[in-house]
Motif scaffolding. Sequence first.
Motif, PDB file in Angstrom:
ATOM      1  N   PRO A  31      13.148   6.586  -0.373  1.00  0.00           N
ATOM      2  CA  PRO A  31      11.915   6.915   0.347  1.00  0.00           C
ATOM      3  C   PRO A  31      11.891   6.406   1.795  1.00  0.00           C
ATOM      4  CG  PRO A  31      11.408   6.217  -1.873  1.00  0.00           C
ATOM      5  CD  PRO A  31      12.878   5.993  -1.696  1.00  0.00           C
ATOM      6  N   LEU A  90       4.159   2.488  -2.350  1.00  0.00           N
ATOM      7  CA  LEU A  90       3.844   2.344  -3.780  1.00  0.00           C
ATOM      8  C   LEU A  90       4.878   1.439  -4.462  1.00  0.00           C
ATOM      9  CD1 LEU A  90       1.740   3.577  -5.712  1.00  0.00           C
ATOM     10  CD2 LEU A  90       3.326   5.430  -6.153  1.00  0.00           C
ATOM     11  N   ILE A  91       6.147   1.725  -4.177  1.00  0.00           N
ATOM     12  CA  ILE A  91       7.235   0.954  -4.782  1.00  0.00           C
ATOM     13  C   ILE A  91       7.167  -0.506  -4.344  1.00  0.00           C
ATOM     14  CG2 ILE A  91       9.773   0.660  -4.760  1.00  0.00           C
ATOM     15  CD1 ILE A  91       9.933   3.768  -4.603  1.00  0.00           C
ATOM     16  N   ARG A 106       5.369   6.807  -1.015  1.00  0.00           N
ATOM     17  CA  ARG A 106       6.158   6.399  -2.183  1.00  0.00           C
ATOM     18  C   ARG A 106       6.803   5.038  -1.920  1.00  0.00           C
ATOM     19  NH1 ARG A 106       9.008  11.258  -3.499  1.00  0.00           N
ATOM     20  NH2 ARG A 106       7.204  11.919  -4.659  1.00  0.00           N
ATOM     21  N   ASP A 134      -2.879  23.953  -3.848  1.00  0.00           N
ATOM     22  CA  ASP A 134      -1.445  23.700  -3.730  1.00  0.00           C
ATOM     23  C   ASP A 134      -0.997  23.763  -2.270  1.00  0.00           C
ATOM     24  OD1 ASP A 134       0.902  23.092  -5.060  1.00  0.00           O
ATOM     25  OD2 ASP A 134       1.585  25.161  -5.089  1.00  0.00           O
ATOM     26  N   VAL A 150       1.500  12.490  -3.451  1.00  0.00           N
ATOM     27  CA  VAL A 150       1.843  11.446  -4.423  1.00  0.00           C
ATOM     28  C   VAL A 150       0.928  11.474  -5.642  1.00  0.00           C
ATOM     29  CG1 VAL A 150       2.051   8.952  -4.782  1.00  0.00           C
ATOM     30  CG2 VAL A 150       2.961   9.988  -2.715  1.00  0.00           C
ATOM     31  N   SER A 151      -0.393  11.450  -5.401  1.00  0.00           N
ATOM     32  CA  SER A 151      -1.282  11.389  -6.567  1.00  0.00           C
ATOM     33  C   SER A 151      -1.856  12.749  -6.936  1.00  0.00           C
ATOM     34  CB  SER A 151      -2.416  10.394  -6.305  1.00  0.00           C
ATOM     35  OG  SER A 151      -3.094  10.746  -5.121  1.00  0.00           O
ATOM     36  N   SER A 152      -1.495  13.796  -6.191  1.00  0.00           N
ATOM     37  CA  SER A 152      -1.910  15.174  -6.485  1.00  0.00           C
ATOM     38  C   SER A 152      -3.403  15.419  -6.366  1.00  0.00           C
ATOM     39  CB  SER A 152      -1.447  15.601  -7.885  1.00  0.00           C
ATOM     40  OG  SER A 152      -0.063  15.615  -7.942  1.00  0.00           O
ATOM     41  N   VAL A 153      -4.124  14.536  -5.679  1.00  0.00           N
ATOM     42  CA  VAL A 153      -5.558  14.745  -5.492  1.00  0.00           C
ATOM     43  C   VAL A 153      -5.752  15.755  -4.343  1.00  0.00           C
ATOM     44  CG1 VAL A 153      -7.755  13.636  -4.892  1.00  0.00           C
ATOM     45  CG2 VAL A 153      -6.068  12.416  -6.269  1.00  0.00           C
ATOM     46  N   PRO A 154      -6.579  16.806  -4.563  1.00  0.00           N
ATOM     47  CA  PRO A 154      -6.741  17.812  -3.506  1.00  0.00           C
ATOM     48  C   PRO A 154      -7.447  17.231  -2.271  1.00  0.00           C
ATOM     49  CG  PRO A 154      -7.615  18.576  -5.618  1.00  0.00           C
ATOM     50  CD  PRO A 154      -7.343  17.118  -5.763  1.00  0.00           C
ATOM     51  N   GLU A 164       4.921  11.801   2.112  1.00  0.00           N
ATOM     52  CA  GLU A 164       5.266  11.590   0.700  1.00  0.00           C
ATOM     53  C   GLU A 164       6.213  10.396   0.557  1.00  0.00           C
ATOM     54  OE1 GLU A 164       6.974  15.094  -1.037  1.00  0.00           O
ATOM     55  OE2 GLU A 164       7.620  14.037  -2.833  1.00  0.00           O
TER      56      GLU A 164
END
Lengths: 322, 521
Positions: free
Chosen positions: B144, B464-465, B461, B202, B187-191, B457
Motif C-alpha cells: 500500500p 489501517l494496517i 489501507r 459504484d 476501503v469501507s465501501s460506504v457511498p 485506497e
Amino acid sequence: MTFTRRTTLAVMGAAALAVGAPGAVSAADYPSGTINTIVPFGAGGGTDRWARVMSSGAFDVFGHGMHVQNRGGAAGTIGWKHMMDQKADGHSILLASPTPIMAALMEKKPPFDPQNVKIAAYYSVMKPTLIAPKDSAYNDWASFVAYLKDDSNKKVTIGGTITQLLGPTSLLAQLGLEKRVILVPYSGTGKAVNDYLGGHINMVTVTTSTATGLAHDHAVLVNASSLEYPKAATEALGHVPNATKLGLKPFDPPRFVAMHPDTPDAQVTAMGEKIGELLTNKSVARLVSKLGEDVIYVGPAEANTAYQNVLAEAKKYLPLFQ
Amino acid sequence: MVNMDALYEAIALVFTFQTMMWIAIGVTIGVGVGAMPGLTATTGIALMLPLTFTLDQAAALGLLIGLYKGAIYGGSISAISFATPGTSEAAATVFDGHKLMRRGKGKKALLIALYASVTADFLSDVITILIAPLLALVALKFGPSERFWLMALAVCLLGALSGSHFAKGMLSAALGLFIGTIGADPVSSVPRNTFDLWWLGDGIHLIPLVVGIFAMGAMLEKVLELSTAKRQTAKITGAFKNLFSMSGEGLSFKEYLSCWKEMAIGLGVGTFVGMLPGLGSTVGAFLSYGVAKQVSPEKKIGSGVIEGVAAAEAGNNATVGPTLVPLLAFGIPGSAVAALIGAALMLQGATPGPRMFELFPTIIYSLFLILLVGNIFNLGIGRIFAFVYAKLGELPAPLLVPLVMGMAVIGAYAYANNPWDVLVMLIFGFMGLLMRVMRIPEAPLVITFLLAPQAEENLRRGLLINEGDWSAALFNSPLAIGLAVAVVLLTYVSSRMRIAERMSEISDEQEAETSAAEAER
C-alpha cells in the motif's frame, strides 16, 4: 442453518428425482422461452464464469437457452434492480453473490430490499479460508486463537474481500477476539493475496481455489463455513477444521439464483429444481470442476431459510468495516 | 531451465493450421471489438470463453490471446479516425493521433500506432517470457505505501500533460479528483458524493467518462463547426478521403525508427504497470505519454506528432504480456482479462499457480509462443482492418457526426448494459465540449480520475494496517522512501522547467512587441 456436502448432495439427488417424476413440476411447459440470466457484475468475474458455464448446458435441461446479460455497476445493485424491474413470469433470473446484499445494506436509501426476493436455489457456497505464513506464530487455528488471547502480542492484519472477511470475523467475534485483528478490505482477492505474499499484511482470507494454489507453501488455518472442501482440494489443503467442527456458528456466503418476489411459488420451485438438474448435467459438472469450483446445490425451501441467516449475519458484522 | 521435450510439444501444438486459424480469428474479432467504443477486451474474451470449452489447449489460448492483443490495438483506430477512443486505453492516442488525421496524415498515425503497439507488445512478451518470476517478485515489493507513492509520482507528471496553461491543467485535475471520489469509498465501501442517487453507488465508470469526454465532446464540437463553417467540414472530409488515397502519406522506416525513444519509454512503463495488479493498460498509456512528453519537450508531443501516438500505443500494448505475470507466477489474476485467461487455463486442465512451470510446461510454452506469434497476426490483420474500418471516414461529415454519436451511445450502454452509463456519457460529452471551448486539457482529468482513487485506497489501507500511524503508513520501506524522494525531485525539476519555459515565452512575447513597435515607427 448449516450444510454438509452429504446433505446438500442428497437434496440435489432428490431434486433430480423430483424433476424426473411425472407431475412433480406444476408448470409442465415451464419455461416456455429463453431464460434471461442477469449477472449483476461485469464480464470476467466469478459469477460471470458460473453463468457462462451453466448456460452451456441450458438447452439440455430447459429446452431453451440462457441469455447471459451482464448488468454491472454499483456493486451489483444495478443488476439486482434490473431483475426487480422485469416481469415476474419466471423467465428472468439473477445469479448473485453476497456483494450486492452488502452494498444495499450499506446504503441509506438502498434501491431494493435484499429481504424482498425469492431464492430459487443455491448453486454453490463459498468457503472463506484463512491463510498465514507457515513460519508465523499462528500457523494453525489453536495457535492463532492463543496468540490473539495474549494481549501483549501485536494485532494481526487480515486482508480479503468484505464477503470473505466476514467468515473469520464472525468466528473471532464468537470468541470475543474480533478487536484483536485489523480487517483490511480489498476490492478483489488478487490484490489481497499480492499484499499478503509481499509481507504487507499478516494473513489473508481467500476462496478454495486460491487456497489450493497457496497451500503448498502456506499454513491453512480454518474454513469459516459449515462445509468440507471437495476431495481434490482436501488433498492439497489437508484436513482443515471448518466452523462446525470447531463448535462455532459458520458463515456460508452463497452463490444463488434469485427471482422477482412476485414470481409464483410453483415457478420458483420448478426453476430451483431445473437448476439442480442443470448442475448434474455431465458437461456442466465437468466444467465447474475444472474451474476449481464446487457445486453445492440447495433447493428453494432450504435456500430461502439459509439466505435469511446470511442476511442476519451480514447485518451483524458489517458495522465492523464501517 | 527449459524443458526441451515440453517445448517441442508446444511448438507442435501451436504451429498447426487450427491454432493459427484461431489466433487469426481472435485478432480479427479483437480489433473489431477494440475499435467499437464501449466494447472492451474483457467483454470480448468473456463472450468467447464458452467457445473455448470445445477447443483444444493451443486453439483456446490462441483465440483469447489473439483477441486481447487485437482489442488493445483496435482502440487506437477509432481514436485516430474519429477522436473516439474505442477502449479507454486508447484515450491518450487521441491527443496526437486525431490531430494528425485532421492534417491529412491519418494513414501515418494509424501505421505508427500499429507498429509501436506490435513492437512494444512483442518486446514486453519477450521480457515476460525471460524474467516472469523475477518481475513477479518485484511486483510483490509494492504494498500500500509504495503504491501510494507510485500514484503520487504519476500524478506529478500532470505538469507535462497540463498543456500551456498550468492553472487550467490543475482545474482539470481537480475535476478528475472530485469525479474519482464519487461512489463507494475504496476501503469501507460506504457511498459518498453520490447526490443520493443509488446508481452512482459504484462511482463513475471509466468507459462512459472517456467516451463522453473524448468522443461525444469532439462530435458536439464538430456539430458547432458544421453549423458555423461549412468550409471547415469539407476540409475534414477531405482529410478522411486522403487517408485511403494511394497517395496518402504513409510512414517511412526512418520515421518509425525516429520514435525509438517513445517506444522504449512505452515498453518500460507498460511492462512495469502491467505486472502490478489493478493498474491496467489505460494507466500504462497515459503514464508513457506523460513521461515521453516530459523527457522530450523538443518533440512537441501533444501538437499532433507521431511520437505522441507511439508513446501512448507502446505504453498500452506493453502491458499485455506482463499482466499475466502474477497469474503465471502465483496464480493471482492481476486484471479481469488475466482472470479470464486463468479460467481458460483451468478449463484446459492447468490451474495457475507457483508450480505451473513445473506441472504444465507444455501449456506454459504454448502460451508464450502464442503471445509472440499473436503479434505477427496483429501486424497483418491490424493493418488491413485499420483501413477498412476507417473507411467510415469517407462518409460526409453530416453523416459521420451522428454515426459516431450513435456509436458513443451504443458503446456507453454496451459496456455494462446500464442505461445510466448513457446519461453519464452524455453529461461528460457536454463537459468535454466545454473543456474544448475553454481550452482546458482533458488529460489531467482522466489521469487524476484513474489514479487518485487508487492513491487514496492505498493510503487508507496503509493507515489501517499501521493503526493510523502516518509515518509508518507513508515511509515503511526503503522503496517507499525512495519513491517519496522521487516525487519531491520530480515536482521541483518540473516546476523549474515550467518557470523557465514561461519566462522564455514572456521574453519572446516582449521581443515580438518591441520589434512590432519599432517597425511601426
